[in-house]
Design an enzyme around this catalytic site. Structure first.
Site, PDB file in Angstrom:
ATOM      1  N   ASP A  28      47.856  48.216  43.628  1.00 23.66           N
ATOM      2  CA  ASP A  28      47.455  46.837  43.354  1.00 23.66           C
ATOM      3  C   ASP A  28      46.524  46.390  44.477  1.00 23.66           C
ATOM      4  OD1 ASP A  28      47.482  43.905  43.237  1.00 23.66           O
ATOM      5  OD2 ASP A  28      49.141  44.135  41.838  1.00 23.66           O
ATOM      6  N   ILE A  29      45.370  45.814  44.137  1.00 26.69           N
ATOM      7  CA  ILE A  29      44.423  45.401  45.185  1.00 26.69           C
ATOM      8  C   ILE A  29      44.846  44.100  45.867  1.00 26.69           C
ATOM      9  CG2 ILE A  29      42.455  46.658  44.251  1.00 26.69           C
ATOM     10  CD1 ILE A  29      41.435  43.961  43.128  1.00 26.69           C
ATOM     11  N   HIS A  92      51.737  46.550  31.744  1.00 28.17           N
ATOM     12  CA  HIS A  92      51.859  47.195  33.047  1.00 28.17           C
ATOM     13  C   HIS A  92      53.168  46.801  33.714  1.00 28.17           C
ATOM     14  CE1 HIS A  92      49.902  43.301  33.886  1.00 28.17           C
ATOM     15  NE2 HIS A  92      50.389  43.380  35.114  1.00 28.17           N
ATOM     16  N   HIS A  94      54.925  46.653  37.786  1.00 25.25           N
ATOM     17  CA  HIS A  94      54.688  46.675  39.216  1.00 25.25           C
ATOM     18  C   HIS A  94      55.819  47.450  39.876  1.00 25.25           C
ATOM     19  CE1 HIS A  94      51.743  43.249  39.290  1.00 25.25           C
ATOM     20  NE2 HIS A  94      52.349  42.987  38.141  1.00 25.25           N
TER      21      HIS A  94
END
Length: 132
Positions: A28-29, A92, A94
């Site tokens: 994750d950016i 998605h 995390h």
């Protein structure tokens, strides 16, 4: 085409951590912790629970392998898994290494991690994933 589909297609760069024929994992950016990784299906599906039962099962098994790789790179109490996110219409999850529950607080200020460190983290997770 979603931003995640463009990442899978190689049109947008990412810090790839793991991949198979069906799923893709990348950092994750805007991480909540170092090692915060997203796992996505390559097939574009907006809502996590719109995945078929079979896809959902395989995605969780893939995410488990990624979580084990994260644990090898970031010793932690557990790797948290969260289904969260309305910004990108692509299913998605995390994954984030946890020392405490506050580590998975998406309301807190995100970390700033230099690109060179992100590359190093992704490479280390990928090596651990491939060695699993």
């Amino acid at each position: 085409m979603t931003i995640f589909s463009k990442i899978v297609a190689g049109e947008i760069p990412s810090y790839k951590c793991a991949e198979n024929e069906e799923f893709y994992a990348f950092l994750d950016i805007n991480p909540v912790t170092k090692g915060h990784t997203l796992v996505i299906p390559k097939r574009e599906v907006d809502y996590f629970f719109d995945l078929t039962d079979e896809e959902l099962s395989r995605m969780i098994v893939f995410a488990k392998r990624v979580a084990r790789a994260i644990e090898k790179v970031f010793p932690c109490k557990k790797v948290g898994l969260t289904v969260l996110g309305l910004d990108v219409p692509h299913a998605h999850v995390h994954l984030a290494p946890l020392q405490s529950e506050i580590d998975m607080d998406f309301g807190k200020k995100k970390l700033k991690v230099e690109p060179s460190e992100m590359q190093d983290i992704a490479a280390r997770i990928m090596r651990a994933f491939q060695g699993a």
